[in-house]
Design an enzyme around this catalytic site. Structure first.
Site, short mmCIF file in Angstrom:
data_model
loop_
_atom_site.label_atom_id
_atom_site.label_comp_id
_atom_site.label_asym_id
_atom_site.label_seq_id
_atom_site.Cartn_x
_atom_site.Cartn_y
_atom_site.Cartn_z
N ASP A 279 3.60 16.52 -33.45
CA ASP A 279 4.33 15.91 -34.55
C ASP A 279 4.54 14.43 -34.30
O ASP A 279 5.42 14.02 -33.56
CB ASP A 279 5.69 16.61 -34.74
CG ASP A 279 6.46 16.04 -35.93
OD1 ASP A 279 5.83 15.39 -36.78
OD2 ASP A 279 7.68 16.26 -36.00
N LYS B 293 7.36 8.49 -36.12
CA LYS B 293 8.40 8.48 -35.10
C LYS B 293 8.23 7.26 -34.19
O LYS B 293 7.10 6.75 -34.03
CB LYS B 293 8.29 9.73 -34.22
CG LYS B 293 8.57 11.05 -34.90
CD LYS B 293 8.37 12.20 -33.91
CE LYS B 293 8.55 13.55 -34.56
NZ LYS B 293 9.96 13.81 -34.91
N ASP C 60 6.44 21.19 -30.61
CA ASP C 60 6.86 21.52 -31.97
C ASP C 60 6.19 22.78 -32.52
O ASP C 60 6.42 23.14 -33.68
CB ASP C 60 6.59 20.33 -32.89
CG ASP C 60 7.69 20.11 -33.90
OD1 ASP C 60 8.76 20.71 -33.74
OD2 ASP C 60 7.48 19.35 -34.86
N ASP D 241 8.33 13.30 -41.91
CA ASP D 241 8.75 13.83 -40.60
C ASP D 241 9.65 15.05 -40.75
O ASP D 241 10.04 15.64 -39.76
CB ASP D 241 9.47 12.73 -39.81
CG ASP D 241 9.59 13.08 -38.33
OD1 ASP D 241 8.79 13.91 -37.85
OD2 ASP D 241 10.49 12.53 -37.66
N ARG E 161 9.82 22.33 -42.24
CA ARG E 161 10.31 23.15 -43.35
C ARG E 161 9.26 23.36 -44.42
O ARG E 161 9.32 24.34 -45.17
CB ARG E 161 11.58 22.51 -43.92
CG ARG E 161 11.39 21.15 -44.53
CD ARG E 161 12.70 20.37 -44.64
NE ARG E 161 13.19 19.98 -43.34
CZ ARG E 161 14.35 19.33 -43.15
NH1 ARG E 161 15.12 19.02 -44.18
NH2 ARG E 161 14.73 18.99 -41.93
#
Length: 515
Positions: A280, A287, A298, A357, A361
């Protein structure tokens, strides 16, 4: 992926001098007046002498304090190991988790030895099983991709520092049939927790959606499970817009892996959905560099649900359990999804992506919708989902949210298994913050209480059976899935495997209630 080697677990009740070993482990408690030698099969005279010498030796009895000494005469062992269990109360039995952690701390710090005898206070089946579980969890090592070459480019001699291979639990219950079953379960449990750890520890250069799918096939070999892998073309045809959207920026396309265990006489059907972001970067909502340093973790949720199903299958439990591994790599590129893009998830709901980011979900939305179509009795998703989890609960306690019945059952299972989960609410006032002007829902909302906001988002994608919402819970393991600090108890550095023990205990508890 190679399956990690596992130690053999055996219960013994023989006189210690008849059990040859490399190390004999004895417990030491932290009493009110100093260290206290715990009950052990040592001869009374030797136990008194050892107990009187603890303070001189600098032994404290604190948890994780492991001291290796010269062997006692006629002990049958080449060395004596004293392991601290923490505070003790005279006359009180040690909790199961205390025994697990003490056994794990000892075995973890005795790498390089072949055979270890654990003579911790384990008079009954429950205590001996806890010792075995902790020891097997502590007997883990990840060698990674070390070449074994020295600075000169030539093979360097290395001391054998592999995990302990043979673990003997000394207990008066050694001949109890229930303990035989307990040791078998402990071995299966540890194997799958350790396989989860190894998946999490894999570098992202080697573990990505396609290779993760292959690892699921490899780990499933020899077990009565069915593995179905959906590639990017299948995902496109069937409308899995969440997984596809997250994976658009990577040259390594996403996958959805379904792992099914369907025994002939199943009493319940449970669905487990795992977030599997193999790396990620944050996507275009990039990030900072420091924030990416552990982002191979992740995919821990997907590793947990995979190995939970494999443990259920190997134990032959009478529950149909289906794992959904939602696999993608979240990368920035010219093809990546953009902030304010709108995607259509599986089942037709639209999502405005305000932050790339907040991608976990999105893949879970597809997995939850797909799992719902099979109308299971309950759905649990598990994910390294939010930094807010760590702010709220720290690095060792996971959050559990959802419908009261499932949430409370997960908490009870975690307590029994020895993992730390804490129930959190789903405040209704958080839902309006996810409203979108252009889609059915936005992927981010209220920043404060972000762990709960993410769960409120996920709840929108849980389906119904006959008009009734399917019972559901969400587990956020963002901090506990990866130990960036020093090893402790049976927990190593890096991947911890948290969640497997809880989910296996949950399946067992559901079956017990159904019988």
């Amino acid at each position: 992926m190679m399956k990690p080697s596992e130690p053999t677990l055996t219960a013994v009740a023989k006189d210690l001098k008849r059990i040859p070993s490399d190390a004999l482990v004895i417990g030491v408690g932290k009493g009110q007046d100093g260290p206290v030698l715990l009950d052990s099969p040592l001869p009374a005279k030797a136990a008194r002498a050892l107990g009187d010498s603890l303070q001189v030796l600098g032994v404290t009895g604190a948890a994780d304090d492991v001291r290796r000494l010269a062997a006692l005469p006629d002990s049958g062992s080449e060395s004596l190991v004293l392991v601290g269990v923490g505070p003790v109360t005279p006359g009180s039995a040690l909790p199961a988790e205390t025994l697990r952690r003490a056994a794990g701390a000892a075995v973890r710090q005795l790498k390089g030895l072949e055979t270890v005898v654990l003579a911790l206070p384990a008079p009954g089946v429950a205590e001996a099983t806890a010792v075995a579980e902790g020891a097997a969890l502590g007997a883990y090592a990840y060698d990674g991709y070390r070449s074994g070459l020295g600075a000169d480019g030539k093979p360097a001699p290395r001391k054998d520092d592999g995990p302990v291979r043979t673990i003997l639990v000394h207990t008066a219950a050694a001949q109890d049939a229930a303990l035989t079953a307990g040791l078998a379960r402990a071995a299966v449990l540890a194997k799958n927790v350790n396989a989860t750890r190894s998946l999490v520890n894999q570098p992202p250069s080697h573990l990505y959606p396609e290779t993760f799918a292959q690892a699921a096939r490899d780990l499933s070999k020899g077990l009565p499970v069915k593995v179905t892998v959906m590639d990017e073309k299948k995902l496109e045809r069937d409308g899995y817009g969440g997984i596809l959207g997250v994976g658009k920026g990577s040259s390594r396309p996403p996958r959805l892996v379904k792992v099914e265990y369907t025994p002939a006489k199943s009493k319940v059907h449970l669905a487990l959905v795992g977030k599997g972001i193999t790396f990620d970067s944050g996507g275009l909502s990039l990030k900072p560099a420091a924030g990416m340093q552990t982002m191979k973790l992740d995919m821990a949720g997907a590793a947990v649900v995979l190995n939970t199903v494999l443990a259920v299958a190997e134990l032959g439990l009478a529950a149909k359990v289906t794992a959904w591994l939602c696999l993608a790599e979240n990368m920035p590129s010219g093809t990546a999804q953009r902030p304010e893009d709108v995607l259509t998830t599986y089942g037709g709901r639209t999502v405005e992506v305000l932050n790339t980011d907040a991608e976990g979900r999105l893949v879970l939305a597809d997995g939850l919708a797909a799992a719902s179509e099979e109308h299971p009795d309950a759905i649990i998703d598990i994910a390294t989902l939010t930094g807010a989890q760590m702010i709220a609960l720290g690095n060792r306690t996971s959050g559990v949210m959802g419908d009261d019945g499932v949430r409370d059952a997960v908490k009870a299972a975690a307590d029994r298994a020895g993992e730390s989960f804490w129930p959190m609410p789903l405040p209704e006032e958080l839902r309006p913050s996810l409203d979108s002007q252009v889609a059915d829902i936005a992927n981010i909302g209220e920043r404060f209480g972000g762990m709960m906001t993410a769960a409120v988002f996920l709840r929108e994608f849980v389906g119904s059976t006959d008009g009734e919402k399917i019972p559901w819970a969400h587990l956020d393991i963002a901090g506990p899935a990866f130990n960036e600090g020093s090893a402790y108890g049976y927990t190593p550095k890096a991947g911890t495997g948290v969640g497997v023990r809880t989910l296996l205990a949950y399946v067992e508890d559901v079956l017990e209630r159904a019988s």
